[in-house]
Write a protein that holds these residues in place. Sequence first.
Motif, mmCIF file in Angstrom:
data_model
loop_
_atom_site.group_PDB
_atom_site.id
_atom_site.type_symbol
_atom_site.label_atom_id
_atom_site.label_comp_id
_atom_site.label_asym_id
_atom_site.label_seq_id
_atom_site.Cartn_x
_atom_site.Cartn_y
_atom_site.Cartn_z
ATOM 1 N N SER A 125 12.339 21.729 -4.954
ATOM 2 C CA SER A 125 13.223 22.404 -4.010
ATOM 3 C C SER A 125 13.761 21.424 -2.970
ATOM 4 O O SER A 125 14.947 21.474 -2.600
ATOM 5 N N PHE A 126 12.893 20.527 -2.500
ATOM 6 C CA PHE A 126 13.332 19.539 -1.504
ATOM 7 C C PHE A 126 14.416 18.641 -2.084
ATOM 8 O O PHE A 126 15.435 18.370 -1.434
ATOM 9 N N ILE A 127 14.221 18.180 -3.322
ATOM 10 C CA ILE A 127 15.219 17.317 -3.961
ATOM 11 C C ILE A 127 16.540 18.071 -4.147
ATOM 12 O O ILE A 127 17.628 17.528 -3.892
ATOM 13 N N MET A 128 16.448 19.314 -4.571
ATOM 14 C CA MET A 128 17.653 20.108 -4.805
ATOM 15 C C MET A 128 18.418 20.361 -3.506
ATOM 16 O O MET A 128 19.641 20.166 -3.429
ATOM 17 N N PHE A 129 17.708 20.762 -2.452
ATOM 18 C CA PHE A 129 18.363 21.041 -1.185
ATOM 19 C C PHE A 129 18.933 19.772 -0.549
ATOM 20 O O PHE A 129 19.960 19.813 0.133
ATOM 21 N N LYS A 130 18.272 18.641 -0.789
ATOM 22 C CA LYS A 130 18.793 17.373 -0.268
ATOM 23 C C LYS A 130 20.106 17.015 -0.945
ATOM 24 O O LYS A 130 21.058 16.562 -0.282
ATOM 25 N N GLN A 131 20.189 17.221 -2.268
ATOM 26 C CA GLN A 131 21.428 16.925 -2.991
ATOM 27 C C GLN A 131 22.548 17.861 -2.561
ATOM 28 O O GLN A 131 23.722 17.473 -2.584
ATOM 29 N N TRP A 132 22.204 19.072 -2.195
ATOM 30 C CA TRP A 132 23.214 20.034 -1.746
ATOM 31 C C TRP A 132 23.609 19.841 -0.288
ATOM 32 O O TRP A 132 24.526 20.506 0.186
ATOM 33 N N GLY A 133 22.896 18.968 0.427
ATOM 34 C CA GLY A 133 23.199 18.749 1.837
ATOM 35 C C GLY A 133 22.702 19.855 2.735
ATOM 36 O O GLY A 133 23.272 20.087 3.812
#
Length: 275
Positions: A125-133
């Motif tokens: 989730s952290f990686i995904m939210f980071k990519q989404w800004g």
Amino acid sequence: MTANRIHRAVVYAALTVLSLLFSLPFLFMIGTSFKSYDDIVASPLNPIPLRPTLSNFTLLFEKIPFWTQFFNGVFIAVSVSILAMVCNALVAYGFSRYEFKGKQALFTVVIATILIPSQMTLVPSFIMFKQWGWLDTFMPLILPGAVSAMNIFLCRQVMTAIPKELYESARVDGSSEWGTFLRIAVPLSMSGIGIVGLLNFMNAWNDYLSPLIFLVSEHKMTLSVGISTMNNPYKEDYATPITGAFLMAVPVLVLLSVVGRKYFISGVAAGAVKG
């Protein structure tokens, strides 16, 4: 008759004693909030403040941006609560209202997600939210709470108990599917939907891990994280964090007192309805 009265008296006495035991930590928290540091050290187990003071509240407001973090938590908790009630009710309505191929298998898969610990999805989730800004925004704290298997199960159990004849009567009267959902399913399922809103509000309000990971700015932090930042390894301070915890507990107590009595017992009991 006498035996019944004795039995009821014993039960009420036992419940009263248990209630007092469970209330002691909260009473201790309230009393400590109005104690000075010297009084806390002198009589730590005495919940009654002998010399009440408001200095702890003043110090709390000086150490952290209390009201900013307080309203951040309120906004997140209310948003999660509303979103959870709407989304879970819609999904549960589909499972209870319609018959389609693979329905039971799909519902089993949904319920099986309860077995997955939330910590397992934390890194992805952290990686995904980071990519989404989305880091350092409220989105990672609000959107994941929109749908959960337990909330779907609870709403579905309540909606399954609604007679299908009511749906058919509404359709005969010319009601659309949305109208049937809003006028039939939602009002008759408010016990389950209400408890979903309450539980999600309390979970989001008390959440510590998610704001700690996804938020960076102090003015965007929630109160649960803000209180923890007051711990100083070089100076003991018992009163200020306890005072913050007391103020943090007030909204939940008010919510449970105002609307919780209406939905909590009936909502929890609704989960036992056979689907």
